[in-house]
Scaffold this motif. Structure first.
Motif, short mmCIF file in Angstrom:
data_model
loop_
_atom_site.label_atom_id
_atom_site.label_comp_id
_atom_site.label_asym_id
_atom_site.label_seq_id
_atom_site.Cartn_x
_atom_site.Cartn_y
_atom_site.Cartn_z
N ARG A 7 0.83 -1.21 0.00
CA ARG A 7 0.00 0.00 0.00
C ARG A 7 0.86 1.25 0.00
NH1 ARG A 7 -1.17 4.07 2.60
NH2 ARG A 7 0.07 3.46 4.39
N LYS A 8 1.92 1.27 0.83
CA LYS A 8 2.81 2.44 0.90
C LYS A 8 3.54 2.65 -0.42
CE LYS A 8 3.67 2.62 5.84
NZ LYS A 8 4.69 2.52 6.90
N HIS A 9 4.02 1.58 -1.04
CA HIS A 9 4.72 1.71 -2.32
C HIS A 9 3.79 2.28 -3.38
CE1 HIS A 9 8.65 0.05 -1.53
NE2 HIS A 9 8.09 -0.98 -0.89
N ILE A 10 2.57 1.83 -3.42
CA ILE A 10 1.61 2.36 -4.39
C ILE A 10 1.35 3.83 -4.13
CG2 ILE A 10 -0.82 2.25 -5.13
CD1 ILE A 10 -0.58 -0.84 -4.71
N GLU A 11 1.17 4.20 -2.87
CA GLU A 11 0.90 5.60 -2.50
C GLU A 11 2.07 6.52 -2.90
OE1 GLU A 11 -0.64 7.80 1.50
OE2 GLU A 11 0.99 6.38 1.75
N GLU A 12 3.29 6.02 -2.78
CA GLU A 12 4.47 6.85 -3.04
C GLU A 12 4.88 6.89 -4.52
OE1 GLU A 12 7.30 5.08 -0.39
OE2 GLU A 12 6.33 5.94 1.39
N TYR A 13 4.42 5.94 -5.31
CA TYR A 13 4.83 5.83 -6.71
C TYR A 13 4.10 6.85 -7.57
CZ TYR A 13 6.16 3.72 -11.14
OH TYR A 13 6.66 3.51 -12.39
N ASP A 14 4.81 7.44 -8.49
CA ASP A 14 4.21 8.39 -9.44
C ASP A 14 3.99 7.64 -10.76
OD1 ASP A 14 3.25 10.69 -10.56
OD2 ASP A 14 5.21 11.63 -10.83
N PHE A 15 2.76 7.20 -10.99
CA PHE A 15 2.43 6.44 -12.19
C PHE A 15 2.48 7.36 -13.41
CE2 PHE A 15 0.77 3.92 -8.75
CZ PHE A 15 0.99 2.62 -9.16
N PRO A 16 3.15 6.93 -14.48
CA PRO A 16 3.34 7.79 -15.64
C PRO A 16 2.05 8.35 -16.24
CG PRO A 16 4.72 5.84 -15.81
CD PRO A 16 3.83 5.65 -14.63
N GLU A 17 1.03 7.56 -16.34
CA GLU A 17 -0.20 8.00 -17.01
C GLU A 17 -1.18 8.73 -16.10
OE1 GLU A 17 -0.92 7.69 -20.34
OE2 GLU A 17 1.13 6.95 -20.55
#
Length: 65
Positions: A7-17
């Motif tokens: 959950r934390k990794h998803i929250e911190e990741y900046d998805f390109p699209e």
């Protein structure tokens, strides 16, 4: 711990699209006499609990509540 880390990794990741996103996660464990449907039902309840609690969190249900 694994679900919270994900959950934390998803929250911190900046998805390109789409940029930043969050997620809610519901977890359970298989009991000895569970069917797959039993486990999925608890997981689904845990997911809805996470959404009710404000989203972007992990909730677990281990036994029928």
């Amino acid at each position: 711990e694994i679900a919270e880390g994900l959950r934390k990794h998803i929250e911190e990741y900046d998805f390109p699209e789409v940029g930043k996103v969050t997620c809610s996660i519901g977890i359970t464990k298989m009991e000895f006499d569970d069917t797959v449907e039993d486990a999925f039902e608890r997981m689904d309840k845990a997911l809805y609990k996470a959404k009710e609690d404000g989203r972007n969190c992990v909730r677990a249900i281990y036994t029928e509540e």
